[in-house]
Motif scaffolding. Structure first.
Motif, PDB file in Angstrom:
ATOM      1  N   LYS A   1      69.228  -7.573   3.662  1.00  0.00           N
ATOM      2  CA  LYS A   1      68.868  -8.457   2.559  1.00  0.00           C
ATOM      3  C   LYS A   1      67.364  -8.753   2.572  1.00  0.00           C
ATOM      4  O   LYS A   1      66.706  -8.682   1.540  1.00  0.00           O
ATOM      5  N   ARG A   2      66.830  -9.064   3.742  1.00  0.00           N
ATOM      6  CA  ARG A   2      65.385  -9.333   3.837  1.00  0.00           C
ATOM      7  C   ARG A   2      64.584  -8.081   3.487  1.00  0.00           C
ATOM      8  O   ARG A   2      63.593  -8.153   2.756  1.00  0.00           O
ATOM      9  N   ALA A   3      65.013  -6.919   3.997  1.00  0.00           N
ATOM     10  CA  ALA A   3      64.308  -5.676   3.709  1.00  0.00           C
ATOM     11  C   ALA A   3      64.342  -5.357   2.219  1.00  0.00           C
ATOM     12  O   ALA A   3      63.346  -4.913   1.642  1.00  0.00           O
ATOM     13  N   GLU A   4      65.490  -5.604   1.599  1.00  0.00           N
ATOM     14  CA  GLU A   4      65.604  -5.361   0.155  1.00  0.00           C
ATOM     15  C   GLU A   4      64.633  -6.251  -0.617  1.00  0.00           C
ATOM     16  O   GLU A   4      63.960  -5.808  -1.548  1.00  0.00           O
ATOM     17  N   GLN A   5      64.531  -7.507  -0.217  1.00  0.00           N
ATOM     18  CA  GLN A   5      63.600  -8.426  -0.889  1.00  0.00           C
ATOM     19  C   GLN A   5      62.154  -7.961  -0.725  1.00  0.00           C
ATOM     20  O   GLN A   5      61.384  -7.956  -1.684  1.00  0.00           O
ATOM     21  N   TYR A   6      61.780  -7.550   0.481  1.00  0.00           N
ATOM     22  CA  TYR A   6      60.420  -7.071   0.717  1.00  0.00           C
ATOM     23  C   TYR A   6      60.156  -5.769  -0.023  1.00  0.00           C
ATOM     24  O   TYR A   6      59.050  -5.562  -0.537  1.00  0.00           O
TER      25      TYR A   6
ATOM     26  N   ASP B   1      57.243  -3.120  -4.693  1.00  0.00           N
ATOM     27  CA  ASP B   1      57.590  -2.194  -5.785  1.00  0.00           C
ATOM     28  C   ASP B   1      58.190  -0.874  -5.310  1.00  0.00           C
ATOM     29  O   ASP B   1      57.854   0.195  -5.813  1.00  0.00           O
ATOM     30  N   GLN B   2      59.104  -0.938  -4.373  1.00  0.00           N
ATOM     31  CA  GLN B   2      59.825   0.244  -3.898  1.00  0.00           C
ATOM     32  C   GLN B   2      61.265   0.152  -4.392  1.00  0.00           C
ATOM     33  O   GLN B   2      62.186  -0.106  -3.628  1.00  0.00           O
ATOM     34  N   GLU B   3      61.449   0.366  -5.684  1.00  0.00           N
ATOM     35  CA  GLU B   3      62.764   0.164  -6.312  1.00  0.00           C
ATOM     36  C   GLU B   3      63.851   1.086  -5.765  1.00  0.00           C
ATOM     37  O   GLU B   3      64.990   0.668  -5.595  1.00  0.00           O
ATOM     38  N   SER B   4      63.519   2.346  -5.486  1.00  0.00           N
ATOM     39  CA  SER B   4      64.563   3.245  -4.980  1.00  0.00           C
ATOM     40  C   SER B   4      65.019   2.797  -3.586  1.00  0.00           C
ATOM     41  O   SER B   4      66.211   2.851  -3.270  1.00  0.00           O
ATOM     42  N   LEU B   5      64.082   2.339  -2.773  1.00  0.00           N
ATOM     43  CA  LEU B   5      64.433   1.809  -1.453  1.00  0.00           C
ATOM     44  C   LEU B   5      65.257   0.540  -1.609  1.00  0.00           C
ATOM     45  O   LEU B   5      66.252   0.347  -0.901  1.00  0.00           O
ATOM     46  N   ALA B   6      64.887  -0.310  -2.545  1.00  0.00           N
ATOM     47  CA  ALA B   6      65.637  -1.544  -2.787  1.00  0.00           C
ATOM     48  C   ALA B   6      67.080  -1.229  -3.155  1.00  0.00           C
ATOM     49  O   ALA B   6      68.010  -1.897  -2.678  1.00  0.00           O
ATOM     50  N   GLN B   7      67.296  -0.198  -3.976  1.00  0.00           N
ATOM     51  CA  GLN B   7      68.650   0.188  -4.363  1.00  0.00           C
ATOM     52  C   GLN B   7      69.455   0.698  -3.164  1.00  0.00           C
ATOM     53  O   GLN B   7      70.635   0.374  -3.014  1.00  0.00           O
ATOM     54  N   LYS B   8      68.815   1.472  -2.296  1.00  0.00           N
ATOM     55  CA  LYS B   8      69.492   1.958  -1.091  1.00  0.00           C
ATOM     56  C   LYS B   8      69.883   0.786  -0.193  1.00  0.00           C
ATOM     57  O   LYS B   8      70.976   0.761   0.378  1.00  0.00           O
ATOM     58  N   LEU B   9      69.000  -0.188  -0.072  1.00  0.00           N
ATOM     59  CA  LEU B   9      69.280  -1.350   0.759  1.00  0.00           C
ATOM     60  C   LEU B   9      70.384  -2.218   0.148  1.00  0.00           C
ATOM     61  O   LEU B   9      71.193  -2.786   0.869  1.00  0.00           O
ATOM     62  N   LEU B  10      70.422  -2.293  -1.184  1.00  0.00           N
ATOM     63  CA  LEU B  10      71.522  -2.999  -1.833  1.00  0.00           C
ATOM     64  C   LEU B  10      72.856  -2.318  -1.538  1.00  0.00           C
ATOM     65  O   LEU B  10      73.864  -2.990  -1.322  1.00  0.00           O
ATOM     66  N   ASP B  11      72.844  -0.986  -1.523  1.00  0.00           N
ATOM     67  CA  ASP B  11      74.061  -0.245  -1.176  1.00  0.00           C
ATOM     68  C   ASP B  11      74.511  -0.577   0.247  1.00  0.00           C
ATOM     69  O   ASP B  11      75.703  -0.746   0.502  1.00  0.00           O
TER      70      ASP B  11
END
Length: 85
Positions: free
Chosen positions: A36-41, A46-56
């Motif tokens: 969750k913290r990594a997704e927020q960071y 502005d690393q949207e693809s990484l954010a999506q992977k972290l949400l998964d």
């Protein structure tokens, strides 16, 4: 967990099962928080693809959290995290 050491191989196996379940519960909790913290960071930089992977990952860990709430497992990993004898 209790302080007394199990004597028989069966008691040792039961004790180890409780320890592993508690470890899994703790690992799932910490991994979910970290994801969750990594997704927020990742969104902050502005690393949207990484954010999506972290949400998964967060979703998958949530499924694990739900499985760990099974009543039989909760007997082993309750608030005191003890082996139910």
């Amino acid at each position: 967990m209790t302080d007394s050491s199990p004597q028989s191989p069966h008691e040792q196996n039961i004790y180890e099962l409780g320890r592993h379940l508690c470890s899994l519960k703790n690992l799932a909790s910490h991994t979910h928080s970290a994801a969750k913290r990594a997704e927020q960071y990742s969104r902050t930089i502005d690393q949207e693809s990484l954010a999506q992977k972290l949400l998964d990952i967060q979703r998958q860990i949530t499924v694990l959290h739900m499985a760990l709430k099974d009543s039989e497992i909760q007997e082993w990993t309750g608030p005191e995290m003890h082996v139910p004898f």
